[in-house]
Motif scaffolding. Structure first.
Motif, PDB file in Angstrom:
ATOM      1  N   LEU A  40       0.858  -1.103   0.065  1.00  0.00           N
ATOM      2  CA  LEU A  40      -0.156  -0.141   0.173  1.00  0.00           C
ATOM      3  C   LEU A  40       0.899   1.102   0.272  1.00  0.00           C
ATOM      4  O   LEU A  40       1.860   1.372   0.828  1.00  0.00           O
ATOM      5  CB  LEU A  40      -0.949  -0.130   1.205  1.00  0.00           C
ATOM      6  N   SER A  45     -10.814  -0.791   6.410  1.00  0.00           N
ATOM      7  CA  SER A  45     -10.739  -2.355   6.110  1.00  0.00           C
ATOM      8  C   SER A  45      -9.451  -2.513   5.290  1.00  0.00           C
ATOM      9  O   SER A  45      -9.071  -1.463   4.415  1.00  0.00           O
ATOM     10  CB  SER A  45     -11.977  -3.045   6.093  1.00  0.00           C
ATOM     11  N   GLY A  46      -8.904  -3.705   5.345  1.00  0.00           N
ATOM     12  CA  GLY A  46      -7.773  -3.982   4.355  1.00  0.00           C
ATOM     13  C   GLY A  46      -8.331  -3.789   2.709  1.00  0.00           C
ATOM     14  O   GLY A  46      -7.762  -3.274   2.010  1.00  0.00           O
ATOM     15  N   LYS A  48      -8.582  -0.054   1.563  1.00  0.00           N
ATOM     16  CA  LYS A  48      -7.295   0.350   1.548  1.00  0.00           C
ATOM     17  C   LYS A  48      -6.939  -0.075   0.170  1.00  0.00           C
ATOM     18  O   LYS A  48      -6.231   0.788  -0.664  1.00  0.00           O
ATOM     19  CB  LYS A  48      -6.345  -0.013   2.585  1.00  0.00           C
ATOM     20  N   ARG A  49      -7.110  -1.291  -0.069  1.00  0.00           N
ATOM     21  CA  ARG A  49      -6.784  -1.841  -1.499  1.00  0.00           C
ATOM     22  C   ARG A  49      -7.530  -1.030  -2.755  1.00  0.00           C
ATOM     23  O   ARG A  49      -6.757  -0.612  -3.389  1.00  0.00           O
ATOM     24  CB  ARG A  49      -7.068  -3.151  -1.565  1.00  0.00           C
ATOM     25  N   GLY A  87      -5.048 -10.291   0.558  1.00  0.00           N
ATOM     26  CA  GLY A  87      -5.429 -10.345   1.752  1.00  0.00           C
ATOM     27  C   GLY A  87      -6.727  -9.595   2.234  1.00  0.00           C
ATOM     28  O   GLY A  87      -6.788  -8.904   3.292  1.00  0.00           O
ATOM     29  N   VAL A  88      -7.599  -9.389   1.071  1.00  0.00           N
ATOM     30  CA  VAL A  88      -8.613  -8.766   1.308  1.00  0.00           C
ATOM     31  C   VAL A  88     -10.124  -9.529   1.598  1.00  0.00           C
ATOM     32  O   VAL A  88     -10.067 -10.917   1.161  1.00  0.00           O
ATOM     33  CB  VAL A  88      -9.244  -7.794   0.194  1.00  0.00           C
TER      34      VAL A  88
END
Length: 331
Positions: free
Chosen positions: A107, A158-159, A162-163, A186-187
């Motif tokens: 990220l 959340s992950g 962010k993605r 990882g989402v």
């Protein structure tokens, strides 16, 4: 050569760039990179056209990241050529870099800033004018589904959110080429689906996408063509069905029926390669189940079989990948 495509980069007259490109947005030819005695990338060539998603699949250490880094202009190549929108591209090519949206696996966001503030910061780096930046930020927030959370600090995301914002940063300057390096790593499933829908929408607008992933189902869902890379070399390339055909695997149509028996009418069909008879079912092996299914069902019915259920089993990319590399994608 394909038909010319106009790509408009920016709406602010001070920064507006209109180019005419053939539909070949990215062209890589004979790329090579070594690190000492290690040959990380060896004679890699492929192209991506406007509106196409090209999947670069390979096990860990196959050369994906090195290839992407050379294409993005981050890493100097030892050999070969890269062109973006018909112009040579390399580490010193500012013109080419402005036409690439690179979204790394790690990220690249400021956690204490909101999504809108992050996008505003990167808009300045892209030299977007104020009016264009305001418009483009709102458009990008809509594309990645973060309009309702635009004012919240990224550290509270959340992950998956962010993605999605990470992808938004790569889209700000309207690049004709978008490079996504494992964007769903990882989402959660909901965020993964939102990301995949966003990518599909972008290609529908003519963006060329280079996509790497460790999820085979994503490649099957998104990618128009796939290059399988291992030990620095492209082992195979093509659409899903072309890759499956390379390893010679057939589709299987399973007919659950009463009183199964040998059916000469099925075996006589030109599409049918083999028919297996088991109690309560027939396994019909064909090259293309989707096109063969109507004729297979018609032949079974004419032969007097009462078909209770039909299942179609198609070889997937996982089997092709294992055949070509001897490894699972996530190895």
């Amino acid at each position: 050569m394909g038909s010319p495509i106009w790509v408009l980069l920016g709406t602010d007259p001070a920064h507006q760039t209109a180019i005419v490109s053939t539909d070949e947005i990215l062209k890589c030819r004979n790329l090579r990179k070594t690190f000492g005695d290690l040959v990380a990338v060896d004679d890699v060539s492929f192209t991506i056209t406007a509106g196409e998603t090209y999947g670069l699949l390979g096990p860990n250490g196959a050369g994906k990241t090195t290839t992407i880094s050379m294409i993005a202009g981050i890493l100097a190549r030892d050999g070969g050529d890269v062109s973006v929108c018909d112009r040579p591209h390399g580490t010193s090519s500012a013109w080419g870099k402005r036409r690439i949206g690179y979204v790394p696996q790690d990220l690249a966001l400021y956690p204490d800033l909101s999504a809108r503030e992050n996008l505003r910061f990167f808009a300045r780096l892209y030299a977007l004018g104020r009016a264009e930046a305001r418009t483009r930020i709102e458009e990008v927030l809509e594309v990645v589904g973060l309009t309702d959370r635009a004012k919240d600090p990224v550290k509270d995301y959340s992950g998956g959110m962010k993605r999605r914002l990470n992808i938004g940063v790569g889209l700000l300057h309207r690049p004709p080429l978008l490079i996504l390096d494992e964007p769903t790593a990882g989402v959660d499933p909901q965020s993964r689906n939102a990301i995949l829908e966003s990518v599909a929408a972008l290609t529908g607008e003519g963006v060329a996408v280079l996509y790497t992933t460790h999820y085979m189902e994503e490649a099957e869902r998104l990618c128009d063509r796939i290059g399988i890379i291992d030990l620095g070399r492209i082992r195979a390339e093509g659409a899903r069905r072309e890759l499956v055909a390379l390893v010679g695997e057939l589709d299987r149509i399973t007919l659950t029926a009463d009183g199964t028996r040998p059916v000469p009418e099925l075996e006589a069909l030109p599409e049918v390669r083999e028919v297996g008879v088991q109690e309560g079912r027939l396994d019909v092996m064909v090259a293309d189940a989707r096109s063969a299914l109507p004729r297979v069902l018609a032949a079974a019915t004419e032969a007097g079989l009462v078909v209770r259920a039909v299942e179609v089993h198609e070889p997937n990319l996982e089997s092709v990948f294992l055949h070509l590399t001897g490894k699972a994608l996530r190895d």
